[in-house]
Design a protein around this motif. Sequence first.
Motif, short mmCIF file in Angstrom:
data_model
loop_
_atom_site.label_atom_id
_atom_site.label_comp_id
_atom_site.label_asym_id
_atom_site.label_seq_id
_atom_site.Cartn_x
_atom_site.Cartn_y
_atom_site.Cartn_z
N THR A 20 8.60 -36.33 0.21
CA THR A 20 8.66 -35.86 -1.17
C THR A 20 8.98 -37.03 -2.18
O THR A 20 9.49 -36.55 -3.31
CB THR A 20 10.10 -35.22 -1.17
N ALA A 21 8.59 -38.05 -2.05
CA ALA A 21 8.44 -39.12 -3.04
C ALA A 21 8.12 -38.75 -4.50
O ALA A 21 8.72 -39.26 -5.39
CB ALA A 21 7.89 -40.57 -2.57
N ALA A 32 6.25 -27.55 -6.14
CA ALA A 32 6.80 -27.86 -5.08
C ALA A 32 7.25 -26.91 -4.16
O ALA A 32 7.34 -27.08 -2.78
CB ALA A 32 8.07 -28.75 -5.48
N ASP A 33 7.79 -25.63 -4.52
CA ASP A 33 8.11 -24.86 -3.58
C ASP A 33 7.09 -24.27 -2.74
O ASP A 33 7.47 -23.94 -1.62
CB ASP A 33 8.62 -23.29 -4.67
N ILE A 76 14.83 -30.94 -6.38
CA ILE A 76 13.54 -29.95 -6.29
C ILE A 76 13.63 -29.53 -4.88
O ILE A 76 13.42 -28.47 -4.57
CB ILE A 76 12.27 -30.75 -6.62
N LEU A 77 13.64 -30.37 -3.90
CA LEU A 77 13.81 -29.97 -2.34
C LEU A 77 14.72 -29.03 -2.09
O LEU A 77 14.77 -28.09 -1.35
CB LEU A 77 14.04 -31.36 -1.73
N ARG A 122 23.16 -32.56 -4.86
CA ARG A 122 21.83 -32.18 -5.21
C ARG A 122 20.91 -31.15 -4.26
O ARG A 122 20.42 -30.25 -4.88
CB ARG A 122 20.88 -33.34 -5.39
N MET A 123 21.16 -31.39 -3.16
CA MET A 123 20.33 -30.62 -2.24
C MET A 123 21.12 -28.98 -1.73
O MET A 123 20.54 -28.26 -1.22
CB MET A 123 20.09 -31.15 -1.09
#
Length: 326
Positions: A20-21, A32-33, A76-77, A122-123
């Motif tokens: 995911t860099a 991204a989803d 985002i992840l 974040r996740m």
Amino acid sequence: MRYSILGSTGVKVSRICLGTATFGVAPNVEDADGVVGAALDLGINFVDTADVYGDMPVFDRPGAPAASDREAAEQILGRALRGRRDEVVIATKSHGQVGPGINDRGLSRRHIVRQIETSLRRMGTDYIDLYYAHNPDPDTPLEQTLAVYDDLIRQGKIRYFGLSNHPAWQVTEALWIADDRRQHAPAATQVKYNLIDRSAQHELAPACHRFGLSIVAYAPLHGGLLADLRVLDREVAGDQRFSGRGFSESEIAIAREVDTLSREWGLALNQVSLAWLLSRPAVASAIVGAETIDELHANASAADIDLDVSQLEALTALTSGTAAMS
């Protein structure tokens, strides 16, 4: 999709790991989803990220939002995995510079504890499956770093830890320290490893094979050069994606030879390159930074390919006489 056991953990991870860099750049936030969802649908259950991925200037490229306007890849992840978090093994890392302060980097207890809390938030999760020391920290004794990881495992915030970009002697030292102090030992190492860059074969791979650690390889397609020669037509290719250099003439020559062999065998360049890497001792998974769903599908197919002995020998011989890459 095929799976490997990660070190001695008993945890099975997909042979292809989603990197995911460049999340937020390519793919962009909107796409991204879809990439994450496609990975899960393909059976990929291993995802790699880091606290510095996505929103750092090093990932800037024309047409993408400025770093200051981008979300962190972890964020985002986490959003993409909402409702499916328990289906995946998440690996993240800390060490890099994440702020202006003099202590906003490294592997000290202060920094690691702060960063694990940032990553969890974040996740949107309460644990990390695999937590890496992103790079060695000469300013912090390895004993201190390992003690923090042991504490985090006992607290349930991480399940396992690994070492990224550490030389074989330091990985061996970590195993010795863990054994001496009855602490949890590293389960995996992460290192650059591919058909062109084989420096990991000299000492790290034999050490991991001997002591039961898994290698999780990044840059398995050498910045796309071992995926499709059309990458040479792109404005941004290779390590240029991370503010580095492009490809050398010798690297391009090797890729062309691999492409020729692949065509003779009725396979794609990326399939052959990944299949060779996944055949190497101790290699459990290869991190593929797919920027589109099509790229993801193409690379995931390599996990099901077995090259025969003669094919593996032909590929290995391409750079066997080159000290820097053998």
